[in-house]
Design an enzyme around this catalytic site. Structure first.
Site, PDB file in Angstrom:
ATOM      1  N   GLY A   1       0.709  -1.281  -0.001  1.00  0.00           N
ATOM      2  CA  GLY A   1      -0.022   0.176  -0.177  1.00  0.00           C
ATOM      3  C   GLY A   1       0.732   1.422   0.033  1.00  0.00           C
TER       4      GLY A   1
ATOM      5  CD  GLU B   1       6.139  -0.803   3.889  1.00  0.00           C
ATOM      6  OE1 GLU B   1       4.896  -1.155   4.190  1.00  0.00           O
ATOM      7  OE2 GLU B   1       6.353   0.458   3.845  1.00  0.00           O
TER       8      GLU B   1
END
Ligand SMILES: O=C[C@H](O)[C@H](O)[C@H](O)COP(=O)(O)O
EC number: 5.3.1.6
Length: 229
Positions: A86, A107
């Site tokens: 996301g 990430e």
């Protein structure tokens, strides 16, 4: 259609990008959580074979294991086929702000190296320029948080040390560091700012992800919109 339905819609669409024998970077947050659960179902139902998840956080790892997605770590894989995650903001050039969940460092480590980086958002995340709605999370070495907060004034940014909700004191990341949430007036050149912030001694990583998203799937009331670089 409400926001949660839009998130589920893009998560379902993302499954179309997953094939047998893939190593899949598993993002953090509420949107990717839907994707991880759906991916687990496909694996359990034998609709996909030899797919392994590479989690970007403890949240993703725990959820993957609970959902039936076998996990691997970065030092066990030769290549990452795709990463799915996301974002907090997406600008018209597909530059991102990430890190609301404090998982930005792992990430970025994984998504930077993925063959395809697929981003899943609902339409509320689309902005004209980065910094429009969200601060930029910056992961810092704890001993340096206060000096870095002051040094960010050079960029006309005001930064707050992120505090825990079900914990007293500051949020501690999966890597044992603190998070500064830095509000910038308007980010004109995301790539340049991303590099400059990482040049500050004591900064581990920041939440600007410039030039790395390949595809953004946007959940809208009319259905899924695909944006590509
Ligand atoms: O550290 C957290 C991440 O960057 C998330 O991927 C990001 O905050 C988006 O989360 P959500 O899908 O819950 O809006």
């Amino acid at each position: 259609m409400n926001t949660e339905e839009m998130k589920k819609l893009v998560a379902k669409e993302a499954l179309k990008y997953i094939e047998d024998d893939m190593i899949v970077g598993l993002g953090t947050g509420s949107t990717t959580a839907y994707f991880i659960k759906m991916l687990g179902k496909m694996i359990m139902n034998e609709e996909l074979f030899d797919v392994y998840g590479l989690p970007t956080s403890y949240q993703a790892r725990i959820l993957a294991l609970e959902s039936g997605v076998p996990v691997v770590s970065l030092d066990e894989v030769d290549a990452i086929d795709i990463a799915v995650d996301g974002a907090d903001e997406v600008d018209p050039h597909l530059n991102l702000i990430k890190g609301r969940g404090a998982a930005l460092t792992m990430e970025k480590i994984i998504e930077y190296r993925a063959g395809t980086f697929l981003v899943l958002v609902d339409e509320s995340k689309l902005v004209e320029y980065l910094g429009q709605k969200m601060p930029v999370p910056i992961e810092v070495i704890p001993a340096a948080w206060r000096v870095i907060k002051e040094e960010l004034e050079v960029f006309n940014a005001t930064a707050d040390l992120r505090m825990g909700v079900k914990k007293d004191g500051p949020v501690v990341t999966d890597n044992g560091n603190f998070i500064l949430d830095a509000k910038f007036e308007r980010i004109e050149d995301p790539l340049d700012l991303e590099i400059e912030l990482n040049n500050i001694p004591g900064v581990v990583e920041n939440g600007i992800f410039a030039d790395i998203a390949d595809i953004v799937l946007v959940g809208t009331k009319e259905g899924v919109k695909k944006l590509e670089r």
